[in-house]
Each structure stands twice: as structure tokens, then as C-alpha cells.
Design a protein around this motif. Structure first.
Motif, PDB file in Angstrom:
ATOM      1  N   UNK A 131       0.792  -1.160   0.028  1.00  0.00           N
ATOM      2  CA  UNK A 131       0.088   0.047  -0.080  1.00  0.00           C
ATOM      3  C   UNK A 131       0.971   1.299  -0.087  1.00  0.00           C
ATOM      4  N   UNK A 132       2.321   1.235  -0.067  1.00  0.00           N
ATOM      5  CA  UNK A 132       2.975   2.337   0.105  1.00  0.00           C
ATOM      6  C   UNK A 132       3.283   2.852  -1.300  1.00  0.00           C
ATOM      7  N   UNK A 133       3.401   4.048  -1.676  1.00  0.00           N
ATOM      8  CA  UNK A 133       3.946   4.476  -2.995  1.00  0.00           C
ATOM      9  C   UNK A 133       5.470   4.610  -2.903  1.00  0.00           C
ATOM     10  N   UNK A 134       5.837   3.712  -3.897  1.00  0.00           N
ATOM     11  CA  UNK A 134       7.400   3.383  -3.959  1.00  0.00           C
ATOM     12  C   UNK A 134       7.998   4.164  -5.386  1.00  0.00           C
ATOM     13  N   UNK A 135       9.276   4.627  -5.343  1.00  0.00           N
ATOM     14  CA  UNK A 135       9.724   5.175  -6.252  1.00  0.00           C
ATOM     15  C   UNK A 135      11.357   4.762  -6.369  1.00  0.00           C
ATOM     16  N   UNK A 136      11.817   4.565  -7.709  1.00  0.00           N
ATOM     17  CA  UNK A 136      12.988   4.083  -7.942  1.00  0.00           C
ATOM     18  C   UNK A 136      13.797   4.980  -8.777  1.00  0.00           C
ATOM     19  N   UNK A 137      14.774   5.653  -8.354  1.00  0.00           N
ATOM     20  CA  UNK A 137      15.324   6.556  -9.396  1.00  0.00           C
ATOM     21  C   UNK A 137      16.833   5.809  -9.509  1.00  0.00           C
ATOM     22  N   UNK A 138      17.319   6.062 -10.891  1.00  0.00           N
ATOM     23  CA  UNK A 138      18.195   5.571 -11.570  1.00  0.00           C
ATOM     24  C   UNK A 138      19.303   6.722 -11.054  1.00  0.00           C
ATOM     25  N   UNK A 139      20.603   6.353 -10.682  1.00  0.00           N
ATOM     26  CA  UNK A 139      21.628   7.114 -10.654  1.00  0.00           C
ATOM     27  C   UNK A 139      22.613   6.931 -11.577  1.00  0.00           C
TER      28      UNK A 139
END
Length: 246
Positions: free
Chosen positions: A89-97
Motif C-alpha cells: 500500500x506504500x507509494x514506491x519510487x526508484x530513481x536511477x543514478x
């Protein structure tokens, strides 16, 4: 008064060169506070097998026993899969580095690898919001990037360039700079979030550095304003809400 939403942002894990005690404690914290947002802010994997620095210098010996497929599998096992279990139920974000971008650079030089080496194709992140290197993740009035500048006053440079509340990693240190716009007196903050990796990896060869371990806890209010709580970790331990995680 309605409670603010809570988020956790972790930067520069550099898996498998991560600070394992700190990461275990972050997982424990996440399981306890059940954040509304979770951000992996880039350089989440070190991507050593695809390092252009190693390949360009002809230092193949450093790649002995290292395989990108194994790194992807272990990252799923130790990072993504536990988060997916905890963060329902969490909003998850994956950023590239810039390190994740090494996969694209490798494919540019070896197009026959297209479809096999991309980060997104190898991780269990189908329900995560995914940001290519350089893209901005916005939550309320907070803007998250991997990081652009590495000069001494990089927080000042970042907030001056983006003219927004900008949160980033990449520099592996903690730094903050505030600026108030002269027209509407709107305050902006630039903050460098500490890293979650080893602060003295082999390739540094014991050189002095300003790296600091830690992460960010933040609260977002209904109007988009926020409270940012940078967490500094010593030997993987930290304190939050009067609880010591060690």
C-alpha cells in the motif's frame, strides 16, 4: 488536525557495497512505521561488472568473480523483495543514478546486450514508479533527484539551479542550504542526503573523504509543505522517535 504522510528516502546504497547493518535497521524501521512513501534515490546498485572506469582502464582483474546477473538477483533478494513485502500500500519510487546508467552506456557500446542488462528488466519493481537518470520525482513541494553537482557548495548550487526544494544524494555527504526567493518570499531548501554504502570501499584506497552514512525521513502535509528529518548513522545505528536501531 490530520496527521502528515510519512516517507523514507535512501540514497547511494551501492549494493553489494552497502552498509549492511544500516540497511537491516532501515528495513526494521520501515516495517514499524509503515511509510506512505519510499524512495530509492539512485546508485542503488554499484553496477561494478559494467563499470566503464574499469573497462576503459583495462583493469579486468577487478571484475574477477563479479557478474551483473548475480548482483541483480541478490539485490532483489536483499533489497527489493523485503521492501515489497513490508511496503504494501506504500507509494514506491526508484530513481536511477549514474551507476545504474552504466548499464545503458554498456548497451550503447554493446547493442547485442539490449534487453538483457537493463536495470528495469532485472528487478522486481513492476509496481514502483521508475525514473531514468536525471528525471525528477516530486512529492508535495519536495523534489528528489539523484544529484547533479559535486563541488564543495553543491547544496547551494543545486537549490540555486533548480529553484525548488531539492533533495539528492550522489555526493555521499550531508549538506543543506536555504534560499528565499525575493519576489514572494518562498523559502527553498537544497539538501544532500547521506549515503547508505560503505564509507571506505576498496577503490578509495583509504583516501580521506567526507562521506557520511544516513538517510532521510520526511513528513508531507496536505498543502504539500513538509518536514525533513535527516538521519545520521554511526556504524549502522541511528535514533528515531526515541528508539535506537542498532
Amino acid at each position: 488536525m490530520k496527521k502528515p504522510k510519512v516517507g523514507i528516502a535512501v540514497y547511494d546504497l551501492h549494493f553489494p557495497l552497502h552498509q549492511s547493518i544500516l540497511w537491516a535497521n532501515i528495513l526494521t524501521l520501515a516495517a514499524e512505521i509503515k511509510p506512505d512513501y519510499f524512495i530509492l534515490g539512485g546508485d542503488n546498485l554499484d553496477m561494478t561488472p559494467l563499470s566503464h572506469w574499469i573497462h576503459d582502464k583495462g583493469e579486468a582483474r577487478k571484475l574477477e568473480g563479479k557478474r551483473i546477473k548475480e548482483d541483480y538477483e541478490n539485490f532483489n533478494r536483499d533489497v527489493i523483495d523485503p521492501l515489497n513485502e513490508i511496503l504494501r500500500g506504500c507509494e514506491k519510487h526508484f530513481l536511477e543514478g549514474n551507476h545504474e546508467d552504466w548499464a545503458e552506456q554498456y548497451i550503447d557500446r554493446n547493442p547485442q546486450a539490449e534487453g538483457f542488462y537493463e536495470v528495469r528488466n532485472n528487478l522486481n519493481i513492476k509496481d514502483w514508479k521508475y525514473y531514468k537518470y536525471g528525471e525528477i520525482c516530486q512529492i508535495g513541494k519536495m523534489h528528489f533527484i539523484h544529484g547533479t553537482y559535486t563541488n564543495d557548495a553543491h547544496a547551494k548550487k543545486s537549490v540555486g539551479t533548480y529553484e525548488r526544494n531539492i533533495f539528492y544524494g550522489h555526493c555521499h555527504d550531508f549538506q543543506v542550504y536555504s534560499k528565499v526567493t525575493p519576489v514572494d518570499n518562498d523559502p527553498h531548501m537544497g539538501m544532500s542526503i547521506p549515503c547508505a554504502c560503505h564509507t571506505n570501499p576498496d577503490y578509495m584506497r583509504n583516501k580521506p573523504n567526507r562521506w557520511v552514512n544516513g538517510f532521510l525521513i520526511f513528513e508531507i502535509f496536505k498543502d504539500g509543505y513538509f518536514q525533513a528529518h535527516p538521519i545520521i548513522s554511526i556504524d549502522g545505528s541511528f535514533k528515531w522517535n526515541n528508539i535506537i536501531y542498532k
